[in-house]
Scaffold this active site. Structure first.
Site, PDB file in Angstrom:
ATOM      1  N   ASN A 117       1.512   1.427  -9.294  1.00  0.00           N
ATOM      2  CA  ASN A 117       2.308   0.775 -10.032  1.00  0.00           C
ATOM      3  C   ASN A 117       2.035  -0.620 -10.631  1.00  0.00           C
ATOM      4  OD1 ASN A 117       2.670  -0.654  -7.874  1.00  0.00           O
ATOM      5  ND2 ASN A 117       4.881  -0.281  -7.391  1.00  0.00           N
ATOM      6  N   LEU A 118       0.638  -0.959 -10.291  1.00  0.00           N
ATOM      7  CA  LEU A 118      -0.112  -2.195 -10.775  1.00  0.00           C
ATOM      8  C   LEU A 118       0.938  -3.499 -10.217  1.00  0.00           C
ATOM      9  CD1 LEU A 118      -1.102  -1.396 -14.334  1.00  0.00           C
ATOM     10  CD2 LEU A 118      -2.591  -1.261 -12.142  1.00  0.00           C
ATOM     11  N   ALA A 157      -1.339   2.829  -1.294  1.00  0.00           N
ATOM     12  CA  ALA A 157      -0.340   1.905  -1.974  1.00  0.00           C
ATOM     13  C   ALA A 157       0.648   1.492  -0.810  1.00  0.00           C
ATOM     14  CB  ALA A 157       0.396   2.870  -2.996  1.00  0.00           C
ATOM     15  N   ASN A 172       9.153   0.725   0.718  1.00  0.00           N
ATOM     16  CA  ASN A 172       7.789   0.912   0.102  1.00  0.00           C
ATOM     17  C   ASN A 172       6.961   1.507   1.056  1.00  0.00           C
ATOM     18  OD1 ASN A 172       6.253   0.886  -2.320  1.00  0.00           O
ATOM     19  ND2 ASN A 172       5.219  -1.107  -1.604  1.00  0.00           N
ATOM     20  N   TYR A 192       6.012  -5.307   9.016  1.00  0.00           N
ATOM     21  CA  TYR A 192       4.803  -4.774   8.234  1.00  0.00           C
ATOM     22  C   TYR A 192       4.129  -3.836   9.007  1.00  0.00           C
ATOM     23  CZ  TYR A 192      -0.014  -4.099   6.546  1.00  0.00           C
ATOM     24  OH  TYR A 192      -1.292  -3.712   6.278  1.00  0.00           O
ATOM     25  N   LYS A 225       4.152   0.550   9.244  1.00  0.00           N
ATOM     26  CA  LYS A 225       2.799   1.475   9.181  1.00  0.00           C
ATOM     27  C   LYS A 225       2.792   2.536  10.430  1.00  0.00           C
ATOM     28  CE  LYS A 225       0.499   0.041   5.738  1.00  0.00           C
ATOM     29  NZ  LYS A 225      -0.226   0.847   4.644  1.00  0.00           N
ATOM     30  N   ASN A 273      -9.965  -6.699  10.192  1.00  0.00           N
ATOM     31  CA  ASN A 273      -9.714  -7.711   8.959  1.00  0.00           C
ATOM     32  C   ASN A 273     -10.651  -7.240   7.950  1.00  0.00           C
ATOM     33  OD1 ASN A 273      -8.545  -9.037  11.356  1.00  0.00           O
ATOM     34  ND2 ASN A 273      -8.482 -10.659   9.972  1.00  0.00           N
ATOM     35  N   ARG A 284     -11.495 -12.898  15.210  1.00  0.00           N
ATOM     36  CA  ARG A 284     -11.192 -11.568  14.535  1.00  0.00           C
ATOM     37  C   ARG A 284     -12.472 -10.956  14.325  1.00  0.00           C
ATOM     38  NH1 ARG A 284      -7.225 -13.288  16.262  1.00  0.00           N
ATOM     39  NH2 ARG A 284      -5.234 -13.737  15.162  1.00  0.00           N
ATOM     40  N   GLY A 337       2.766 -15.713  16.457  1.00  0.00           N
ATOM     41  CA  GLY A 337       2.239 -14.316  16.484  1.00  0.00           C
ATOM     42  C   GLY A 337       1.021 -14.159  16.171  1.00  0.00           C
TER      43      GLY A 337
HETATM   44  N1  LIG Z   1      -6.375  -5.970   3.265  1.00  0.00           N
HETATM   45  C1  LIG Z   1      -6.422  -5.886   4.451  1.00  0.00           C
HETATM   46  O1  LIG Z   1      -6.930  -6.563   5.222  1.00  0.00           O
HETATM   47  C2  LIG Z   1      -5.691  -4.753   5.095  1.00  0.00           C
HETATM   48  C3  LIG Z   1      -5.780  -4.602   6.416  1.00  0.00           C
HETATM   49  C4  LIG Z   1      -5.153  -3.572   7.220  1.00  0.00           C
HETATM   50  C5  LIG Z   1      -4.436  -2.384   6.384  1.00  0.00           C
HETATM   51  N2  LIG Z   1      -4.372  -2.744   5.091  1.00  0.00           N
HETATM   52  C6  LIG Z   1      -3.861  -1.420   4.121  1.00  0.00           C
HETATM   53  O2  LIG Z   1      -4.904  -1.346   3.236  1.00  0.00           O
HETATM   54  C7  LIG Z   1      -3.934  -0.670   1.968  1.00  0.00           C
HETATM   55  C8  LIG Z   1      -4.724  -1.467   0.895  1.00  0.00           C
HETATM   56  O3  LIG Z   1      -4.399  -2.957   1.067  1.00  0.00           O
HETATM   57  P1  LIG Z   1      -5.194  -3.753  -0.187  1.00  0.00           P
HETATM   58  O4  LIG Z   1      -5.736  -4.937   0.586  1.00  0.00           O
HETATM   59  O5  LIG Z   1      -5.974  -3.165  -1.073  1.00  0.00           O
HETATM   60  O6  LIG Z   1      -3.788  -4.129  -1.140  1.00  0.00           O
HETATM   61  P2  LIG Z   1      -3.559  -4.277  -2.792  1.00  0.00           P
HETATM   62  O7  LIG Z   1      -2.196  -4.923  -2.794  1.00  0.00           O
HETATM   63  O8  LIG Z   1      -4.812  -4.850  -3.162  1.00  0.00           O
HETATM   64  O9  LIG Z   1      -3.477  -2.733  -2.930  1.00  0.00           O
HETATM   65  C9  LIG Z   1      -2.240  -1.852  -2.702  1.00  0.00           C
HETATM   66  C10 LIG Z   1      -2.196  -1.195  -4.137  1.00  0.00           C
HETATM   67  O10 LIG Z   1      -0.954  -0.476  -3.955  1.00  0.00           O
HETATM   68  C11 LIG Z   1      -0.037  -0.359  -5.149  1.00  0.00           C
HETATM   69  N3  LIG Z   1       1.306  -0.364  -4.890  1.00  0.00           N
HETATM   70  C12 LIG Z   1       1.971  -0.766  -4.068  1.00  0.00           C
HETATM   71  N4  LIG Z   1       3.316  -0.279  -3.927  1.00  0.00           N
HETATM   72  C13 LIG Z   1       3.288   0.836  -4.787  1.00  0.00           C
HETATM   73  C14 LIG Z   1       4.216   1.799  -5.189  1.00  0.00           C
HETATM   74  N5  LIG Z   1       5.422   1.708  -4.663  1.00  0.00           N
HETATM   75  N6  LIG Z   1       3.709   2.602  -5.921  1.00  0.00           N
HETATM   76  C15 LIG Z   1       2.369   2.812  -6.660  1.00  0.00           C
HETATM   77  N7  LIG Z   1       1.598   1.834  -6.396  1.00  0.00           N
HETATM   78  C16 LIG Z   1       2.046   0.961  -5.565  1.00  0.00           C
HETATM   79  C17 LIG Z   1      -0.424  -1.815  -5.899  1.00  0.00           C
HETATM   80  O11 LIG Z   1      -0.241  -2.196  -7.161  1.00  0.00           O
HETATM   81  C18 LIG Z   1      -1.846  -2.105  -5.482  1.00  0.00           C
HETATM   82  O12 LIG Z   1      -2.883  -1.819  -6.328  1.00  0.00           O
HETATM   83  C19 LIG Z   1      -2.633  -0.936   2.371  1.00  0.00           C
HETATM   84  O13 LIG Z   1      -1.884   0.163   2.587  1.00  0.00           O
HETATM   85  C20 LIG Z   1      -2.638  -2.052   3.335  1.00  0.00           C
HETATM   86  O14 LIG Z   1      -1.476  -2.091   4.373  1.00  0.00           O
HETATM   87  C21 LIG Z   1      -5.067  -3.806   4.395  1.00  0.00           C
END
Ligand SMILES: NC(=O)c1ccc[n+]([C@@H]2O[C@H](COP(=O)([O-])OP(=O)(O)OC[C@H]3O[C@@H](n4cnc5c(N)ncnc54)[C@H](O)[C@@H]3O)[C@@H](O)[C@H]2O)c1
Length: 340
Positions: free
Chosen positions: A33-34, A85, A103, A158, A162, A188, A239, A301
């Site tokens: 959904n950007l 997402a 979400n 959060y 998950k 990380n 980390r 935390g």
């Molecule tokens: N970045 C980190 O360090 C990290 C660590 C552990 C887990 N994660 C997990 O990895 C995944 C991706 O993280 P990221 O860092 O790429 O984040 P990000 O925010 O860059 O990517 C998330 C994407 O999901 C889309 N999105 C969110 N809600 C939506 C919805 N309801 N419908 C459609 N699209 C939706 C957003 O537009 C975005 O493009 C997540 O699930 C996050 O919990 C990330």
């Protein structure tokens, strides 16, 4: 295969899509959904798809639109889903927990429901080290890293959103013989595509390595270390930083793994850590800039040490990390930061 990648316009999802486009013939559909993802990332991935003669579709949709998602899943014969997402800002999850449960957990549950109704056999889920919460050093060995079998006790919505999704996956896989999942608990995540075509463009990032890169190139005046009195060798938190391309590769291995293995949960990290000071020193070294760093109080935390034990993924999948090098992680982050 036809693979649905939710969140493929985001940081981590876009790196997996790039790897898939360059190294497989799978047809890819990104649904995003950007809200935190970028159209520019989709544009770059579209160019990469054309270069590699692979089909890439983009659907700008929201996972909370259940009837739309049901139709999309019905109309497309997806073989696998890689589900990125989500909302992922920890302090925001404390202030607005329902956003996270809706979400992250409710939308994931609906996606899983649609998957079971439409014959999707494989589901790769983005989980997180936040599912472990604040590990109890009397119960787990923080030095050697957290194992998948260690207690999970998230300390914020959060992490809990998950962990609840992991549970929905586990119960669904138990009930439906044809449905398998791999939940990958990322530590990380940092770094960017070494080709410099995609990277992390997240606004108001709080992740250390990106913040250090922003400070190095003057986007921030200074940065902070939150606590220098932890029981670690230099007093700052430790980390496990994993390069995003190695993480991306783990998803591809997980898809293969599910061909002939049962569902499971895997840590994805390097099983070793760096302190906040070490990360900052490395960013100063690779950038050649001695930027300003101030010490602040510890944040609530933040455990002293959070490292993965990656024995399970290494022993069961063909995952071979290629970028386990803090300088490479910092350099690729910095290069992308300069570019944007
Ligand atoms: N970045 C980190 O360090 C990290 C660590 C552990 C887990 N994660 C997990 O990895 C995944 C991706 O993280 P990221 O860092 O790429 O984040 P990000 O925010 O860059 O990517 C998330 C994407 O999901 C889309 N999105 C969110 N809600 C939506 C919805 N309801 N419908 C459609 N699209 C939706 C957003 O537009 C975005 O493009 C997540 O699930 C996050 O919990 C990330």
């Amino acid at each position: 295969m036809h693979i649905l990648v939710t969140g493929g316009a985001g940081y981590i999802g876009s790196h997996i899509v790039k790897l898939l486009l360059e190294n497989s013939n799978h047809k890819i559909t990104i649904l995003d959904n950007l809200v935190t993802g970028f159209q520019a990332t989709i544009d770059t991935l579209t160019v990469i798809a054309k270069e590699n003669n692979v089909t890439l579709n983009f659907m700008e949709e929201d996972l909370s639109d259940f009837s739309k998602i049901e139709n999309i899943m019905h109309e497309n014969q997806f073989d696998a889903i890689i589900h990125f997402a989500a909302s992922l800002v920890v302090p925001e999850s404390v202030e607005n927990p329902l956003k996270y449960y809706l979400n992250n957990t409710a939308n994931t549950a609906n996606l899983i429901k649609c998957a079971t109704e439409n014959g999707v056999k494989k589901f790769i889920f983005s989980s997180t080290a936040a599912t472990y919460g604040e590990p109890d050093a009397t119960v787990v060995n923080l030095e050697t890293g957290l194992k998948e079998s260690d207690p999970t006790d998230p300390i914020n919505p959060y992490g809990m959103s998950k962990l609840m999704s992991e549970r929905v996956l586990k119960d669904t896989a138990f009930a439906y013989d044809d449905f398998k999942y791999a939940a990958l608990r990322y530590f990380n995540v940092a770094g960017s595509d070494p080709d410099g075509r995609i990277g992390q463009s997240t606004k108001n990032a709080t992740l250390l390595i990106k913040v250090a890169a922003e400070t190095a190139i003057g986007k921030r005046e200074k940065m902070y270390i939150f606590g220098d009195d932890y029981p670690t060798h230099d007093g700052t938190g430790i980390r496990d930083y994993i390069h995003v391309v190695d993480l991306a590769q783990a998803h591809i291995e997980a898809l293969e793994y599910l061909e002939d293995h049962d569902s499971d949960v895997f840590n994805v990290g390097y099983s070793r850590g760096f302190s906040v000071k070490e990360v900052i020193d490395t960013m100063k070294k690779v950038s050649g800039i001695d930027f300003t760093v101030e010490i602040k109080e510890r944040r609530a935390g933040d455990p002293a040490i959070l490292i993965s034990d990656n024995t399970k993924i290494k022993n069961t999948m063909h995952w071979q990390p290629r970028y386990d090098d803090l300088e490479v992680i910092c350099k690729t982050t910095l290069e992308w930061e300069k570019k944007i």
